[in-house]
Motif scaffolding. Structure first.
Motif, PDB file in Angstrom:
ATOM      1  N   HIS A  75      -5.835   5.123  -2.819  1.00 43.46           N
ATOM      2  CA  HIS A  75      -6.570   5.009  -1.557  1.00 43.46           C
ATOM      3  C   HIS A  75      -6.956   3.570  -1.222  1.00 43.46           C
ATOM      4  CE1 HIS A  75      -7.040   9.399  -2.032  1.00 43.46           C
ATOM      5  NE2 HIS A  75      -7.154   9.390  -0.724  1.00 43.46           N
ATOM      6  N   ILE A  76      -6.727   2.648  -2.144  1.00 44.88           N
ATOM      7  CA  ILE A  76      -7.019   1.245  -1.854  1.00 44.88           C
ATOM      8  C   ILE A  76      -5.874   0.673  -1.026  1.00 44.88           C
ATOM      9  CG2 ILE A  76      -7.414  -1.045  -2.842  1.00 44.88           C
ATOM     10  CD1 ILE A  76      -8.568   0.316  -5.308  1.00 44.88           C
ATOM     11  N   PRO A  77      -6.149   0.136   0.168  1.00 45.42           N
ATOM     12  CA  PRO A  77      -5.080  -0.376   1.028  1.00 45.42           C
ATOM     13  C   PRO A  77      -4.226  -1.426   0.328  1.00 45.42           C
ATOM     14  CG  PRO A  77      -7.149  -0.248   2.241  1.00 45.42           C
ATOM     15  CD  PRO A  77      -7.479   0.019   0.806  1.00 45.42           C
ATOM     16  N   GLU A  78      -2.952  -1.427   0.643  1.00 43.82           N
ATOM     17  CA  GLU A  78      -1.989  -2.318  -0.009  1.00 43.82           C
ATOM     18  C   GLU A  78      -2.399  -3.779   0.089  1.00 43.82           C
ATOM     19  OE1 GLU A  78       1.320  -3.352  -2.200  1.00 43.82           O
ATOM     20  OE2 GLU A  78       0.585  -1.328  -1.758  1.00 43.82           O
ATOM     21  N   GLY A  79      -2.917  -4.189   1.239  1.00 45.16           N
ATOM     22  CA  GLY A  79      -3.244  -5.594   1.443  1.00 45.16           C
ATOM     23  C   GLY A  79      -4.619  -6.018   0.992  1.00 45.16           C
ATOM     24  N   THR A  80      -5.385  -5.110   0.403  1.00 47.85           N
ATOM     25  CA  THR A  80      -6.746  -5.439  -0.019  1.00 47.85           C
ATOM     26  C   THR A  80      -6.732  -6.364  -1.225  1.00 47.85           C
ATOM     27  OG1 THR A  80      -7.824  -3.460   0.859  1.00 47.85           O
ATOM     28  CG2 THR A  80      -8.845  -4.478  -1.060  1.00 47.85           C
TER      29      THR A  80
END
Length: 256
Positions: A75-80
């Motif tokens: 659930h952590i966005p790819e670009g984070t």
């Protein structure tokens, strides 16, 4: 641009219309009210390169965020590249720990570690209004505000008298000053607006007004609170260019 995005009159009406949240009176946001109630390693780390003789050993940097299971990580966005990891002491505990991580070429570098409070009854993966639990999940951090002037954050910051709060918390502690500094947690809210915006995309029954705010020395009604100096540090560190998120919940839930 930092601006006051809600008029004082509109903010006052919105706050007065809801009585549940992380504070304890009609002038506090829904999940930002604290009225007293009756108490009812992720695998894989980078290997440190042996240092030259006479130099202290390097500290290994986690390749993955510690303690998070595959479902949470997904659930952590790819670009984070910036994560505030808030890990609760237990499913029903109001005490937790927050660590600010930044992703680098070496892995996830941990920054400061801060004590924190969460909801009075602990955590839930199905948050509802007035359940006195903090929602488990991964949420973006896009907007900030507070009663006091912007301490130097890169996030949009709404300084407003609407963040005034009084009364006492669950343990009789004064709530004044709890909303001097606030970061909205993007749970059931419209992003890109002041934390005082009362839009609830999932409906009022799913709660809202979940914030990071100044700790008042006791549990919250759903928010996560940090000591004043740590809130200022967090505000100055958060960088929208790094697409920051908060990953929050009890250790057992986050391990899934």
């Amino acid at each position: 641009m930092h601006s006051n995005r809600l008029g004082m009159t509109a903010a006052a009406l919105a706050l007065a219309s809801v009585l549940a949240g992380c504070g304890g009176h009609a002038n506090a946001p829904a999940e930002a009210q604290d009225a007293p109630v009756t108490r009812a390693a992720a695998p894989g780390t980078t290997q440190a390169v042996p240092p030259p003789a006479g130099e202290p050993p390097a500290t290994a940097v986690p390749a993955r965020l510690p303690g998070l299971g595959p479902r949470t990580l997904a659930h952590i966005p790819e670009g984070t590249r910036q994560v505030l990891l808030v890990t609760g002491r237990g499913k029903d505990s109001p005490e937790s720990r927050a660590v600010l991580y930044r992703r680098t070429s070496a892995g996830w570098e941990p920054g400061a570690t801060w004590p924190a409070h969460n909801g009075f009854r602990g955590w839930t993966d199905d948050h509802h209004l007035n359940d006195l639990r903090s929602p488990v999940g991964v949420f973006t951090l896009t907007d900030a505000g507070g009663l006091l002037a912007d301490p130097g954050t890169k996030l949009p910051y709404d300084r407003s008298g609407g963040f005034t709060i009084g009364g006492t918390g669950f343990e009789g502690e004064p709530l004044a000053g709890s909303f001097d500094y606030v970061v909205a947690i993007d749970y059931n809210r419209r992003t890109g607006t002041s934390p005082l915006d009362w839009t609830r995309p999932l409906g009022a029954g799913k709660g809202g007004g979940i914030w990071l705010h100044v700790d008042h020395g006791g549990p919250t009604r759903g928010c996560v609170s940090l000591r004043r100096t740590h809130m200022k540090e967090l505000l100055r560190a958060l960088d929208p260019g790094l697409r920051p998120v908060v990953v929050m919940g009890d250790a057992g839930s986050l391990a899934h």
